[in-house]
Write a protein that holds these residues in place. Structure first.
Motif, short mmCIF file in Angstrom:
data_model
loop_
_atom_site.label_atom_id
_atom_site.label_comp_id
_atom_site.label_asym_id
_atom_site.label_seq_id
_atom_site.Cartn_x
_atom_site.Cartn_y
_atom_site.Cartn_z
N ASN A 113 -8.79 29.93 1.05
CA ASN A 113 -9.99 30.33 0.37
C ASN A 113 -10.33 31.59 0.18
O ASN A 113 -10.32 32.09 1.34
N LYS B 259 -0.60 27.36 13.09
CA LYS B 259 -1.49 28.15 13.03
C LYS B 259 -1.34 29.26 14.28
O LYS B 259 -1.35 30.52 14.31
N GLU C 40 -10.62 34.10 14.92
CA GLU C 40 -10.96 32.78 14.98
C GLU C 40 -12.52 32.74 14.26
O GLU C 40 -13.20 33.60 14.80
N ILE D 30 -1.12 24.26 4.25
CA ILE D 30 -1.91 25.40 4.55
C ILE D 30 -2.88 25.47 3.33
O ILE D 30 -2.54 25.42 2.13
N THR D 31 -4.18 25.29 3.47
CA THR D 31 -5.19 25.61 2.35
C THR D 31 -5.67 27.22 2.48
O THR D 31 -6.07 27.56 3.59
N VAL E 245 -9.90 32.67 4.18
CA VAL E 245 -10.10 31.60 4.97
C VAL E 245 -8.89 30.76 5.24
O VAL E 245 -8.69 30.25 3.94
N PHE E 246 -8.17 30.48 5.90
CA PHE E 246 -6.87 29.79 5.95
C PHE E 246 -7.21 28.55 6.93
O PHE E 246 -7.60 28.66 7.94
N ARG E 247 -6.81 27.23 6.66
CA ARG E 247 -6.78 26.10 7.27
C ARG E 247 -5.63 25.59 7.34
O ARG E 247 -4.76 25.29 6.31
N PHE E 248 -5.06 25.32 8.65
CA PHE E 248 -3.94 24.77 8.87
C PHE E 248 -3.85 23.50 9.49
O PHE E 248 -4.63 23.15 10.11
N LYS E 249 -2.93 22.36 8.86
CA LYS E 249 -3.04 21.23 9.27
C LYS E 249 -2.38 20.97 10.55
O LYS E 249 -3.00 20.24 11.51
N LYS F 81 -1.79 22.40 14.18
CA LYS F 81 -1.97 23.49 15.19
C LYS F 81 -0.93 24.69 15.47
O LYS F 81 -1.08 25.90 15.65
#
Length: 175
Positions: free
Chosen positions: A14, A33, A53, A11-12, A24-28, A30
């Motif tokens: 920012n 998430k 979203e 997870i990243t 903002v979270f980005r999941f590798k 799905k």
């Protein structure tokens, strides 16, 4: 957050706007998430986290971050009709937006029903609902929410836990 959510992938995160606490979270993966979204409500240091979203053509700061998925339990509903989704949906819509019922419980053996609802955190949470029975009686049913952060059962506000209103913000008001 990786320690709390325990994702399979990475997870990243920012900070978009530190003043408004927007991240903002980005999941590798799905699945990670979906598990985080389905696992709501999440809170950190007694502050609730609302997820949404991103909108493809909108600005990040315009994403509505005030809806929260909650599990609510409604107690002592009549046994007749607890397996009927319409009978479960009706009290759920009195609380807010009904999402689904917990199908893992056996409604005829439990004291109440467990439902998933989408609730706007800026509105007061109800600790009871009323329903008209077939015979015309109006009965009040208790509602409890699962995994809430600081919450005041006196006034229904998320974010404070006042126990005595004599000197507090709701002094001289009927609750």
């Amino acid at each position: 957050m990786s320690n709390i959510w325990n994702p399979k992938g990475f997870i990243t995160g920012n900070v978009v706007d530190a003043r408004d606490n927007i991240f903002v979270f980005r999941f590798k993966e799905k699945k990670d998430k979906l598990r985080v979204i389905d696992g709501q409500p999440w809170h950190f240091d007694k502050f609730i986290w609302c997820f949404n979203e991103p909108i493809a053509d909108g600005k990040l700061v315009e994403i509505p971050l005030y809806n929260l998925l909650l599990w609510a339990e409604i107690y002592d509903l009549p046994l007749m009709g607890r397996n009927n989704e319409g009978n479960i949906r009706k009290p759920g819509t009195q609380l807010c937006q009904f999402v689904c019922a917990d199908q893992t419980l056996l409604p005829e053996l439990e004291r109440g029903i467990r439902i998933r609802v989408m609730r706007e955190v800026r509105k007061l949470l109800k600790n009871s609902i009323c329903s008209r029975m077939r015979d015309g009686r109006i009965i009040e049913f208790d509602v409890k929410y699962e995994r809430l952060p600081t919450f005041c059962y006196g006034c229904g506000v998320l974010g404070h836990g006042e126990k005595n209103y004599e000197d507090g913000p709701f002094a001289n008001e009927d609750l």
